[in-house]
Each structure stands twice: as structure tokens, then as C-alpha cells.
Design an enzyme around this catalytic site. Structure first.
Site, PDB file in Angstrom:
ATOM      1  N   LYS A 118      95.726  22.193  57.935  1.00  0.00           N
ATOM      2  CA  LYS A 118      96.937  21.435  57.603  1.00  0.00           C
ATOM      3  C   LYS A 118      96.584  20.252  56.693  1.00  0.00           C
ATOM      4  O   LYS A 118      97.292  19.928  55.747  1.00  0.00           O
ATOM      5  CB  LYS A 118      97.605  20.935  58.880  1.00  0.00           C
ATOM      6  CG  LYS A 118      98.228  22.030  59.739  1.00  0.00           C
ATOM      7  CD  LYS A 118      99.406  22.687  59.047  1.00  0.00           C
ATOM      8  CE  LYS A 118     100.146  23.646  59.960  1.00  0.00           C
ATOM      9  NZ  LYS A 118     101.321  24.273  59.321  1.00  0.00           N
ATOM     10  N   SER A 168     101.159  18.763  60.885  1.00  0.00           N
ATOM     11  CA  SER A 168     100.980  18.622  62.333  1.00  0.00           C
ATOM     12  C   SER A 168     100.263  17.331  62.685  1.00  0.00           C
ATOM     13  O   SER A 168      99.437  16.840  61.919  1.00  0.00           O
ATOM     14  CB  SER A 168     100.156  19.816  62.847  1.00  0.00           C
ATOM     15  OG  SER A 168      99.755  19.584  64.180  1.00  0.00           O
ATOM     16  N   TYR A 193      92.397  24.423  62.740  1.00  0.00           N
ATOM     17  CA  TYR A 193      93.861  24.409  62.549  1.00  0.00           C
ATOM     18  C   TYR A 193      94.279  23.085  61.886  1.00  0.00           C
ATOM     19  O   TYR A 193      94.935  23.080  60.851  1.00  0.00           O
ATOM     20  CB  TYR A 193      94.583  24.592  63.885  1.00  0.00           C
ATOM     21  CG  TYR A 193      96.045  24.227  63.816  1.00  0.00           C
ATOM     22  CD1 TYR A 193      96.515  23.062  64.413  1.00  0.00           C
ATOM     23  CD2 TYR A 193      96.939  25.030  63.134  1.00  0.00           C
ATOM     24  CE1 TYR A 193      97.844  22.719  64.327  1.00  0.00           C
ATOM     25  CE2 TYR A 193      98.274  24.688  63.039  1.00  0.00           C
ATOM     26  CZ  TYR A 193      98.718  23.514  63.645  1.00  0.00           C
ATOM     27  OH  TYR A 193     100.036  23.166  63.546  1.00  0.00           O
TER      28      TYR A 193
HETATM   29  C1  WQD Z   1     100.185  20.020  75.536  1.00  0.00           C
HETATM   30  C2  WQD Z   1      99.538  19.405  76.769  1.00  0.00           C
HETATM   31  C3  WQD Z   1      97.352  20.294  77.248  1.00  0.00           C
HETATM   32  C4  WQD Z   1      98.794  24.348  78.153  1.00  0.00           C
HETATM   33  C5  WQD Z   1      99.235  22.003  69.848  1.00  0.00           C
HETATM   34  C6  WQD Z   1      98.884  21.838  68.408  1.00  0.00           C
HETATM   35  C7  WQD Z   1     100.011  21.133  67.701  1.00  0.00           C
HETATM   36  C8  WQD Z   1     101.268  21.917  67.903  1.00  0.00           C
HETATM   37  C9  WQD Z   1     101.566  22.120  69.379  1.00  0.00           C
HETATM   38  C10 WQD Z   1     101.822  23.378  66.099  1.00  0.00           C
HETATM   39  C11 WQD Z   1      98.056  19.115  76.585  1.00  0.00           C
HETATM   40  C12 WQD Z   1      98.341  20.647  78.360  1.00  0.00           C
HETATM   41  C13 WQD Z   1      98.676  23.023  77.784  1.00  0.00           C
HETATM   42  C14 WQD Z   1      98.586  24.727  79.519  1.00  0.00           C
HETATM   43  C15 WQD Z   1      98.168  22.432  80.058  1.00  0.00           C
HETATM   44  N1  WQD Z   1     101.160  23.166  67.241  1.00  0.00           N
HETATM   45  N2  WQD Z   1      98.377  22.082  78.729  1.00  0.00           N
HETATM   46  N3  WQD Z   1      98.278  23.747  80.423  1.00  0.00           N
HETATM   47  O1  WQD Z   1      97.634  21.060  72.226  1.00  0.00           O
HETATM   48  O2  WQD Z   1      99.250  19.068  72.263  1.00  0.00           O
HETATM   49  O3  WQD Z   1      99.403  20.736  70.435  1.00  0.00           O
HETATM   50  O4  WQD Z   1     100.423  22.760  69.960  1.00  0.00           O
HETATM   51  O5  WQD Z   1     102.621  22.722  65.531  1.00  0.00           O
HETATM   52  O6  WQD Z   1      99.711  21.027  66.336  1.00  0.00           O
HETATM   53  O7  WQD Z   1      97.760  21.015  68.329  1.00  0.00           O
HETATM   54  O8  WQD Z   1     100.104  21.391  72.708  1.00  0.00           O
HETATM   55  O9  WQD Z   1     101.359  22.555  74.488  1.00  0.00           O
HETATM   56  O10 WQD Z   1      98.976  23.305  73.973  1.00  0.00           O
HETATM   57  O11 WQD Z   1      99.361  21.118  75.132  1.00  0.00           O
HETATM   58  O12 WQD Z   1      97.878  21.559  80.899  1.00  0.00           O
HETATM   59  O13 WQD Z   1      98.676  25.919  79.903  1.00  0.00           O
HETATM   60  O14 WQD Z   1      99.611  20.338  77.851  1.00  0.00           O
HETATM   61  O15 WQD Z   1      96.100  19.922  77.806  1.00  0.00           O
HETATM   62  O16 WQD Z   1      97.755  17.924  77.299  1.00  0.00           O
HETATM   63  P1  WQD Z   1      98.992  20.509  71.965  1.00  0.00           P
HETATM   64  P2  WQD Z   1      99.958  22.189  74.086  1.00  0.00           P
END
Ligand code: WQD
Length: 333
Positions: free
Chosen positions: A152, A124, A148
Site C-alpha cells: 500500500k 490502509s 501488505y
Molecule cells: C483486529 C483485532 C487482532 C482476529 C487488518 C489489516 C487492515 C485492514 C483490516 C484491510 C486485532 C484481533 C483478530 C481474530 C482476534 N485490512 N483478532 N481474533 O489486523 O487490525 O487490520 O485488517 O483494509 O489493513 O491490517 O484487523 O480484524 O484482523 O484484527 O483477537 O480471530 O482483533 O489481534 O487486535 P487488523 P483484524
């Protein structure tokens, strides 16, 4: 090839199963069904018009893994099984080290016992620290800031040492940026029981009427519209990177799988609105702890050495998510 897929009942794993079968490979799936759905494996096989072996087994059960490998005789392993919520890893780090690190060690031990010498690992972008400057290349400084990401990173270190000790072993580390999308049939996609941590499945839930409003975490990031920017990659492009990895020579390889293009939270919401023709209500709230402002891949290494490049843009990602939302309104029930 004969390919052993761990976590093949999950979002990305099931699409890997479909594509591998579609390409004519023989596939054996193990999954403990703690998060995944056996129906996803069944749909993958049905879409490919092929049969698949499935065992409800946890990768930490080394003895069972050896038995299954000894009967299937895999030539390669794709390892998707693991926990993936950043927030959950902060509150329950021991679960993440047990599932992700111990589970991967158990898998490698079973592989050694069964003379299986090719491992493609789902890593990741969270292994890159918050300090680096995107776009991240594979040489960027590593420094995960949550359990997490650290889990990894630990598996990556294990693979590095296994490849150093066993020169006939092929270890491929694929660092995912933000996988989203679904199979164009609408039969396989990201279905989360309860409230998703990730943005796109949550937005999909709002479109399905399961949740009222999207919370936009933050408005003061150093980005064009103040919300977080991420490198979203279509899950089918991600899978093509895994297929390309099967042909790599012995030794350790590391690749970022991203598009090299970032999109903000608001751009994702706007794109989901345009593909669905619906208004998506949202509230701008405080930043989410642990989030970085911008995460974007430099995908040049995969383009050069894997001859792989993401083909699909955000509109196609969102179109496939919306199609999945409509075709599978209750996921895999
Ligand atoms: C994306 C953007 C949030 C939810 C994580 C893991 C990564 C991968 C994917 C496994 C960010 C914003 C989010 C919400 C929001 N996992 N957001 N409202 O955190 O980049 O990555 O998940 O493979 O390894 O780290 O993904 O989709 O949670 O967030 O505003 O309800 O959306 O702040 O900017 P993230 P995410």
C-alpha cells in the site's frame, strides 16, 4: 459523474457501487472475482434501483482496462481492487506486490492512456509503523511492518510521483482503519469464503454456527483489558469519505478514515453479544505475529478538509453485521 470502480464486487467496493448509483452517478465496475462476488454488484444495483456496467477483468490487464475505459469515458476512478490479508502477505509477498503494486501501476497507465485524471485509492492504516504513538495523524511516521502494508505504501509513493509529474492529476489516498458493518438491508456485507482473518467476520461466523469459538489473540497488550484495540469504522461512513473525495482539487491529498475512538477485542465481542442476544464463546490465546497493540486514527484532517466525520458507533456497526448474518446466512450463494 462517470465513475470507474475497481474491486466493485468486494465488501467495500460493492457498497461504494450502491452509494454512487444511489447518488445518481454512472458506474462501471471491473473485478477479477478472485475474492469478490458478482452477486454483490447485482444486489448493489438492485438496492439503488439502477443499472451498472460490470466487466470480469483484472486490473493488471492494461489493454483490457484501456478498452473498457475508452468505451465508458470515466471522469474518476475508485480503486478498491487488491489483496488485503496481513498474514497471507507474509507467506506470499510476491502475490501482494503483483496484485497491489503492479495492478495499481497498470491502472494508472490505463488512466493516462485514456486521459482520466482523478484517482481515489484504498490505502490502509497499516502504512503506519508499529513504532508510532496513536492516534495517528497523516503526518505520523510511515513504516509498514508487513508486505501488505508495504504494498500500500508503494502505491502511495507512485501516486505522489504521478501527481508531481502531472499537475492536472488528482490523487486521493484514503487510509482505512478497520472497516466493519454492512448495508442496513442485510443484502451486502463482508462475506469471506473459508476462515476469515479479521475479527468481525470471524465473530459473525461463530454467530452463524460456521465456527465454534473466537480466538482472542493476546491478553498482555498495554490496553485496558489486555486485548488489541482498533479504530473500527462503519463501512458506510468510509464510503461517505470516498464520495467527499470526488470534489477535491488537483494534486495529492491524504486522509485517515477512522472514528478517532478505539475498541478492544473484548468490547467487540460484548457488543456483538448484546446486539444478537447470543453468547459468543471465546478462548484467549497467544498474540498473533505482526499485530500492534493499538491503532486509532486522528481523523481531524478529514473533518476539516473533507468536511467528513464518521457518524455511526460500534453498536450500529455490530447491529448491521448481525442483520447481514441473518439475512444472508450463506453470503452471496
Ligand atoms: C483486529 C483485532 C487482532 C482476529 C487488518 C489489516 C487492515 C485492514 C483490516 C484491510 C486485532 C484481533 C483478530 C481474530 C482476534 N485490512 N483478532 N481474533 O489486523 O487490525 O487490520 O485488517 O483494509 O489493513 O491490517 O484487523 O480484524 O484482523 O484484527 O483477537 O480471530 O482483533 O489481534 O487486535 P487488523 P483484524
Amino acid at each position: 459523474m462517470r465513475i470507474f470502480v475497481t474491486g466493485g464486487a468486494g465488501f467495500i467496493g460493492a457498497l461504494a457501487v450502491w452509494r454512487l448509483l444511489d447518488l445518481g452517478h454512472d458506474v462501471c465496475v471491473v473485478d477479477n472475482l478472485s475474492v469478490g462476488h458478482q452477486a454483490a454488484v447485482d444486489r448493489a444495483a438492485h438496492l439503488a434501483g439502477k443499472s451498472v456496467e460490470f466487466y470480469p477483468c483484472d486490473v493488471r490487464q492494461t489493454g483490457q482496462m484501456i478498452e473498457i475505459m475508452q468505451s465508458f469515458h470515466p471522469e474518476a476512478v475508485m480503486h478498491f481492487a487488491g489483496l488485503k490479508s496481513v498474514a497471507e502477505s507474509v507467506s506470499s509477498p510476491e502475490r501482494y506486490y503483483e496484485n497491489n503494486v503492479q495492478g495499481s501501476l497498470s491502472l494508472i497507465q490505463a488512466m493516462q492512456q485514456c486521459q482520466v485524471h482523478r484517482l481515489v485509492f484504498s490505502s490502509s492504516a497499516t502504512v503506519y509503523g508499529a513504532s508510532g504513538t496513536p492516534p495517528f495523524s497523516e503526518q505520523a511516521e510511515l513504516g509498514p511492518v508487513n508486505p501488505y502494508g508495504r504494498s500500500k505504501w508503494m502505491v502511495e509513493l507512485m501516486m505522489r510521483d504521478v501527481c508531481a509529474a502531472h499537475t492536472d492529476f488528482t490523487g486521493v489516498i484514503l487510509r482505512y482503519f478497520n472497516p466493519v458493518g454492512a448495508h442496513p438491508s442485510g443484502q451486502i456485507g463482508e462475506w469471506v469464503q473459508g476462515s476469515p482473518n479479521n475479527l468481525v467476520p470471524y465473530v459473525m461466523g461463530v454467530l452463524q454456527g460456521r465456527f465454534d469459538r473466537v480466538r482472542v489473540f493476546g491478553s498482555d497488550y498495554p490496553t485496558p483489558d489486555g486485548s488489541g484495540v482498533r479504530d473500527y469504522i462503519h463501512v458506510l461512513d468510509l464510503i461517505e469519505g470516498h464520495v467527499a473525495a470526488l470534489g477535491l482539487p488537483a494534486g495529492l491529498s491524504v486522509f485517515n478514515l477512522g472514528t478517532g475512538r478505539g475498541y478492544s477485542v473484548h468490547e467487540v465481542i460484548q457488543t456483538m453479544q448484546s446486539v444478537s442476544g447470543r453468547t459468543i464463546p471465546f478462548d484467549v490465546v497467544d498474540r498473533r505475529p505482526g499485530d500492534v497493540a493499538i491503532s486509532i486514527a486522528d481523523p481531524g484532517c478529514a473533518e476539516r478538509l473533507l468536511c467528513w466525520k464518521a457518524q455511526r458507533d460500534l453498536t450500529e456497526m455490530c447491529r448491521d453485521v448481525w442483520n447481514f448474518a441473518k439475512c444472508s446466512p450463506r453470503g452471496y450463494e
